[in-house]
Design a protein around this motif. Structure first.
Motif, PDB file in Angstrom:
ATOM      1  N   GLY A  50      -2.802   9.514  -4.145  1.00 61.10           N
ATOM      2  CA  GLY A  50      -3.733  10.627  -4.163  1.00 61.10           C
ATOM      3  C   GLY A  50      -4.872  10.507  -3.173  1.00 61.10           C
ATOM      4  O   GLY A  50      -5.584  11.480  -2.918  1.00 61.10           O
ATOM      5  N   ARG A  51      -5.034   9.324  -2.586  1.00 62.05           N
ATOM      6  CA  ARG A  51      -6.111   9.113  -1.603  1.00 62.05           C
ATOM      7  C   ARG A  51      -5.558   8.788  -0.210  1.00 62.05           C
ATOM      8  O   ARG A  51      -6.176   9.151   0.793  1.00 62.05           O
ATOM      9  N   PHE A  52      -4.438   8.120  -0.161  1.00 58.95           N
ATOM     10  CA  PHE A  52      -3.828   7.714   1.107  1.00 58.95           C
ATOM     11  C   PHE A  52      -2.561   8.534   1.348  1.00 58.95           C
ATOM     12  O   PHE A  52      -1.852   8.899   0.404  1.00 58.95           O
ATOM     13  N   THR A  53      -2.272   8.764   2.631  1.00 56.03           N
ATOM     14  CA  THR A  53      -1.049   9.462   3.022  1.00 56.03           C
ATOM     15  C   THR A  53      -0.388   8.704   4.160  1.00 56.03           C
ATOM     16  O   THR A  53      -1.052   8.360   5.147  1.00 56.03           O
ATOM     17  N   ILE A  54       0.911   8.447   4.016  1.00 56.48           N
ATOM     18  CA  ILE A  54       1.662   7.794   5.081  1.00 56.48           C
ATOM     19  C   ILE A  54       2.627   8.801   5.682  1.00 56.48           C
ATOM     20  O   ILE A  54       3.256   9.584   4.966  1.00 56.48           O
ATOM     21  N   PHE A  55       2.721   8.808   7.000  1.00 57.27           N
ATOM     22  CA  PHE A  55       3.724   9.628   7.660  1.00 57.27           C
ATOM     23  C   PHE A  55       4.078   8.983   8.995  1.00 57.27           C
ATOM     24  O   PHE A  55       3.353   8.122   9.486  1.00 57.27           O
ATOM     25  N   VAL A  77       0.832  -1.202   0.000  1.00 60.58           N
ATOM     26  CA  VAL A  77       0.000   0.000   0.000  1.00 60.58           C
ATOM     27  C   VAL A  77       0.874   1.263   0.000  1.00 60.58           C
ATOM     28  O   VAL A  77       0.734   2.123  -0.871  1.00 60.58           O
ATOM     29  N   ALA A  78       1.772   1.364   0.982  1.00 66.41           N
ATOM     30  CA  ALA A  78       2.592   2.574   1.104  1.00 66.41           C
ATOM     31  C   ALA A  78       3.795   2.288   1.986  1.00 66.41           C
ATOM     32  O   ALA A  78       3.785   1.345   2.786  1.00 66.41           O
ATOM     33  N   ALA A  79       4.829   3.104   1.820  1.00 62.46           N
ATOM     34  CA  ALA A  79       6.019   3.009   2.664  1.00 62.46           C
ATOM     35  C   ALA A  79       6.565   4.408   2.910  1.00 62.46           C
ATOM     36  O   ALA A  79       6.351   5.325   2.103  1.00 62.46           O
ATOM     37  N   PHE A 131       6.088   6.586  -0.462  1.00 66.57           N
ATOM     38  CA  PHE A 131       5.922   5.800  -1.681  1.00 66.57           C
ATOM     39  C   PHE A 131       4.576   5.093  -1.615  1.00 66.57           C
ATOM     40  O   PHE A 131       4.198   4.586  -0.558  1.00 66.57           O
ATOM     41  N   TYR A 132       3.869   5.080  -2.742  1.00 68.17           N
ATOM     42  CA  TYR A 132       2.509   4.567  -2.741  1.00 68.17           C
ATOM     43  C   TYR A 132       2.263   3.615  -3.901  1.00 68.17           C
ATOM     44  O   TYR A 132       2.829   3.766  -4.986  1.00 68.17           O
ATOM     45  N   ALA A 133       1.370   2.670  -3.666  1.00 71.48           N
ATOM     46  CA  ALA A 133       0.836   1.872  -4.757  1.00 71.48           C
ATOM     47  C   ALA A 133      -0.040   2.767  -5.626  1.00 71.48           C
ATOM     48  O   ALA A 133      -0.688   3.700  -5.127  1.00 71.48           O
ATOM     49  N   ASP A 134      -0.086   2.481  -6.907  1.00 67.70           N
ATOM     50  CA  ASP A 134      -0.894   3.300  -7.813  1.00 67.70           C
ATOM     51  C   ASP A 134      -2.367   3.315  -7.393  1.00 67.70           C
ATOM     52  O   ASP A 134      -3.059   4.315  -7.593  1.00 67.70           O
ATOM     53  N   SER A 135      -2.814   2.215  -6.812  1.00 70.08           N
ATOM     54  CA  SER A 135      -4.226   2.087  -6.456  1.00 70.08           C
ATOM     55  C   SER A 135      -4.655   3.035  -5.337  1.00 70.08           C
ATOM     56  O   SER A 135      -5.861   3.285  -5.168  1.00 70.08           O
ATOM     57  N   VAL A 136      -3.688   3.556  -4.575  1.00 70.13           N
ATOM     58  CA  VAL A 136      -4.046   4.426  -3.454  1.00 70.13           C
ATOM     59  C   VAL A 136      -3.454   5.827  -3.595  1.00 70.13           C
ATOM     60  O   VAL A 136      -3.756   6.706  -2.782  1.00 70.13           O
TER      61      VAL A 136
END
Length: 122
Positions: free
Chosen positions: A66-71, A48-50, A59-64
């Motif tokens: 613009g919608r998900f944020t990791i911090f 999903v994200a790292a 870093f994000y999967a294309d599927s998420v």
């Protein structure tokens, strides 16, 4: 050893938001890249994200994207996954993981949490 505990999962309607938290204990949290993966029934683990050790790289999967944020907050040994504009296809068990390098490969992550269920209704 690093122990990881996820929280924040639940049931939400499509278009809604959830915030997942992962609390880490044990060895130096800031020494690890942190990632989120998910697994829907019958599917393999999906990246999903790292976030990098410092938090400066996400870093994000294309599927998420613009919608998900990791911090992350290294002072609090916590990594967050903010999930907005959720879709039914986001339904899965979400896992927090720690590893030595930024990658979307689950085999590169050494430590895993127990997972938290996210269900998005249509």
């Amino acid at each position: 050893q690093v122990q990881l505990v996820e929280s924040g999962g639940g049931l939400v309607q499509a278009g809604g938001s959830l915030r997942l938290s992962c609390a880490a204990s044990g060895r130096a949290f800031s020494a690890y890249v942190m990632g989120w993966f998910r697994q829907a029934p019958g599917n393999e683990h999906e990246f999903v994200a790292a976030v990098s050790r410092s938090g400066g790289g996400q870093f994000y999967a294309d599927s998420v994207k613009g919608r998900f944020t990791i911090f992350r907050d290294n002072a609090k040994n916590t990594v967050i996954l903010q999930m907005d504009s959720l879709k039914p296809e986001d339904t899965a068990v979400y896992y927090c993981a720690a590893g030595p390098s930024v990658t979307g490969s689950r085999t590169s992550y050494t430590y895993w949490g127990q997972g938290t269920q996210v269900t998005v209704s249509s």
